[in-house]
Design an enzyme around this catalytic site. Structure first.
Site, PDB file in Angstrom:
ATOM      1  N   SER A 560       0.851  -1.188   0.000  1.00 34.85           N
ATOM      2  CA  SER A 560       0.000   0.000   0.000  1.00 34.85           C
ATOM      3  C   SER A 560       0.893   1.247   0.000  1.00 34.85           C
ATOM      4  CB  SER A 560      -0.944  -0.038   1.203  1.00 34.85           C
ATOM      5  OG  SER A 560      -1.973   0.897   1.061  1.00 34.85           O
ATOM      6  N   ASP A 645      -9.730  -3.798  -5.393  1.00 29.46           N
ATOM      7  CA  ASP A 645      -9.099  -3.006  -4.340  1.00 29.46           C
ATOM      8  C   ASP A 645      -9.762  -1.636  -4.240  1.00 29.46           C
ATOM      9  OD1 ASP A 645      -7.377  -1.654  -2.606  1.00 29.46           O
ATOM     10  OD2 ASP A 645      -5.618  -2.702  -3.359  1.00 29.46           O
ATOM     11  N   HIS A 680      -7.960  -5.009  -1.338  1.00 31.57           N
ATOM     12  CA  HIS A 680      -6.744  -4.489  -0.721  1.00 31.57           C
ATOM     13  C   HIS A 680      -6.156  -5.431   0.323  1.00 31.57           C
ATOM     14  CE1 HIS A 680      -4.095  -1.072  -0.262  1.00 31.57           C
ATOM     15  NE2 HIS A 680      -4.212  -1.108   1.045  1.00 31.57           N
TER      16      HIS A 680
END
Length: 708
Positions: A560, A645, A680
């Site tokens: 991330s 995501d 995610h």
């Protein structure tokens, strides 16, 4: 001369490494001209078309076909590792106690816990009334509910004050958009409340029929409204009790621990505001505790006779203030625990007779017990060089029992209960590592690298005894470095598969996190963001200098915002690393921050800056990984993303990989794995995620020539 020598090492090693992978043809993404022009700066973005799937929906197949081609490519390149990956998966899975049970938590007359069964991916949410010997009541069987779903996440379990109803949220797409369900615990009937696009939880008023929940914008995913729902009524007529107009703020609703108030929190990175309502009067009007102030954050904890306020007003590292229940304005705030320049005040847990403060000093977490009658303070102490201690779930207010968790790089997660009055401590449970685990077989250290500006950067490291510090051992360096999120030392049973094969694992506690206090975060965000990247490079160079590893055996990992770290570091110091794992990476900073239709963009302005501002635009352009790819050698790279995501859209890593393929001059491996079912956070089951870890490990093992 030194940089040239390191480059020769990597070039020589990469020639050998490329021979370990089959000579398959990588997908070549199509280019289409797309001009971005702002602040007099004109940039062609040839892979901008990849945003089509996100913008147009599932009718746009070209980008999906490209992602599938990349999946076929990585599968072919890693095909010979399939048996090894399966072995790693089974090895890691075998360490997990499949039939297990959480430590029961007592709340309002019941013991609540979860339990797992052998072979099952999910869990049962259960309770027992009054005693642990009472009959078990299975409130939710998540294993059963998840049947037929590639992804299933049930969360936000909230029991009504009368113990007869349960509200919870479900996301079966992996977009973090939850639908609320109600289960009547007296009849067993479950009802879809018809409330969608929520944060996944709701809070009960004390009347047992009113709930408050956070509603998100279905496009941007921003938390925009707090709504009130009365059971049995049309959700389309739910009343909005608060609407946030500032797109940089997140909002949430929760109930105070003493059950007296419903609280609405609205906060950005630099300022916040709280509203409160008597939980006995759900149809009343929320009051503003203190209107938001520029550069001031605060949260409140109600006690019987006053409010405690954790705030950074005139206190960089935060302090605890107090104010009367009927005088909540800032002019009435008085110091309760004054500000300390060397201690970060993180949170407070309230009990009738005690307070427990969660703090951070010298880069380590600590818990401090405060006796409300005598004002005596006592810190819990531990003797390992790097560890994490944290407050666990302590829902009961009228108790002297306090639960906390402890772990280190070599100590499995341990849950303790301490009598706040007597100091007596008992171990309730320690994570069991099946197959045997001997803590004394491993060593953990706390090191300090010196950054180029002289700042000392903490590093937590673990390795198996026998690890040689001769520069020839492999090492994986991990970091995050954003949002003030601290990456503390903790145990991982899956990591043993890495350590047992000769790797060391290290965490670089770089600026942008909050390990060393609030200034640590301030010095790694906005116009100081590059400190995050140079800190990581300096940590890697320190580990090489001290012969823990060498460039041909050094690996980096981040996800991330940590994937942004990987991309920036790959551009800035490509010769330092043999390989990188960049997971769901935020790598197209400028384009994403310019597009307010992309989920969560506006919430991030206080972290990265707003590129509509000229100075912010050019600064983030100077480090954005996608913008700074050059014709040069790059490390071996494994990049992962998820089609659904919601945090970092799939097109960021896809564009990044496509441009890298077009520009890089080496023969090193570049792989992109897209999970077509997840988002995610990856897989939702408790075993499926191990397959992703097995792939990461196999990627590094293949580069190291480790095959068993």
């Amino acid at each position: 001369m030194k940089k040239f020598y390191l480059g020769l090492l990597i070039m020589s090693a990469s020639t050998i490494q490329s021979q370990k992978f089959p000579a398959l043809k990588a997908p070549i993404a199509e280019k289409q001209e797309h001009i971005r022009e702002i602040h007099g700066d004109k940039v062609n973005d040839p892979y901008y078309w990849m945003i089509d799937y996100f913008k147009k929906g599932k009718d746009s197949t070209k980008v999906v076909d490209y992602l599938k081609a990349e999946n076929t490519y990585w599968e072919g390149m890693m095909k010979d590792t399939e048996p090894f990956r399966e072995k790693l998966f089974q090895e890691m899975k075998a360490r997990i106690k499949e039939k297990d049970e959480s430590v029961p938590v007592f709340e309002n007359g019941y013991f609540y816990y979860t339990r797992t069964e052998a072979g099952k991916q999910y869990f049962k949410y259960c309770r027992k009334k009054g005693s642990l010997t009472a009959p078990e009541e299975i409130l939710l069987d998540i294993d059963k509910l998840a049947e037929g779903h590639p992804y299933y996440n049930a969360t936000g379990f909230s029991i009504s004050p009368d113990n007869n109803k349960l509200v919870y949220g479900v996301d079966d797409v992996s977009r973090r958009q939850y639908t609320l369900f109600l289960k009547d615990l007296t009849t067993g009937k479950t009802t879809d409340l018809g409330i969608k696009n929520t944060e996944g939880s709701a809070e009960w008023a004390n009347d047992n029929k009113t709930i408050f929940y956070t509603e998100n914008n279905p496009v941007t995913l921003l938390s925009e409204k707090i709504k009130k729902h009365t059971l049995g009524t049309d959700p389309g007529k739910d009343v909005t009790v608060y609407e946030e107009k500032d797109k940089t703020n997140y909002i949430s609703v929760y109930k105070s621990k003493n059950h007296k108030f419903i609280l609405i929190y609205s906060g950005a990175t630099t300022s916040s505001e709280t509203r409160y309502l008597d939980a006995d009067q759900p149809n009343g009007t929320f009051k503003v505790f203190q209107p938001r102030m520029k550069n001031v954050l605060y949260t409140i904890t109600p006690l019987e006779d006053k409010f405690l306020i954790r705030t950074n007003k005139d206190a960089l590292n935060f302090k605890i203030a107090e104010t009367p229940l009927d005088k909540t304005g800032v002019e009435n705030w008085k110091d309760f625990i004054p500000h300390r320049s060397d201690v970060l005040m993180q949170s407070v847990s309230a009990f009738k007779n005690y307070l427990v403060f969660s703090e951070r000093q010298n880069g380590l977490t600590q818990l401090v017990i405060y006796d409300r009658k005598t004002a005596k303070k006592e810190a819990l102490t531990f003797d390992e060089p790097a560890y994490t201690i944290s407050s666990l779930e302590n829902p009961e207010y009228n108790t002297d029992s306090f639960r906390f968790g402890y772990t280190s790089m070599i100590t499995p997660v341990s849950q303790f209960e301490q009598d706040l009055k007597t100091g007596k401590r008992i171990l309730l449970k320690q994570q069991e590592v099946l197959g045997g685990y001997a803590k004394n077989d491993y060593t953990t250290e706390r090191l300090f690298a010196t950054a180029k500006d002289g700042t000392k950067i903490p590093i937590s490291i673990v390795y198996k005894k026998g690890f040689k510090k001769d520069g020839n051992s492999p090492l994986l360096l991990y970091a995050y470095g954003s949002y003030g999120s601290s990456m503390d030392a903790a145990f991982s049973s899956t990591r043993l598969s890495l350590l047992n094969r000769g790797f060391a694992f290290a965490i670089a506690h770089i600026r942008g996190g909050q390990e060393m206090g609030r200034q640590w975060y301030e010095d790694g965000k906005m116009m100081k963001k590059k400190n995050t990247f140079t800190d990581f490079i300096d940590a890697g160079e320190y580990l090489v200098k001290e012969k823990y590893t060498s460039p041909k055996h050094l690996y980096a990992q981040g996800g991330s915002a940590g994937g942004l770290l990987m991309g920036a570091v790959a551009n800035m110091s490509p010769n330092l690393w043999n390989g990188m794992i960049s997971q769901v990476p935020f790598v197209d900073v400028v384009n994403t921050m310019l597009d307010e239709s992309i989920p969560l963009t506006t919430n991030e302005y206080d972290e990265w800056g707003n590129p509509n501002n000229k100075e912010a635009y050019f600064y983030m352009k100077s480090y954005s990984p996608y913008e700074n790819i050059e014709k040069k050698n790059y490390p071996n790279l494994l990049v992962t993303t998820g089609l659904h995501d919601s945090q970092v859209q799939y097109f960021e890593p896809a564009k990044w990989v496509s441009k890298l393929r077009d520009m890089k001059t080496d023969k090193n491996v570049l792989l992109l794995k897209t999970d077509m079912n997840y988002g995610h956070g990856g897989a939702s089951g408790r075993f499926d995620y191990l397959k992703d870890i097995a792939l990461v490990y196999a990627f590094m093992f293949k580069l190291e020539g480790i095959n068993k």
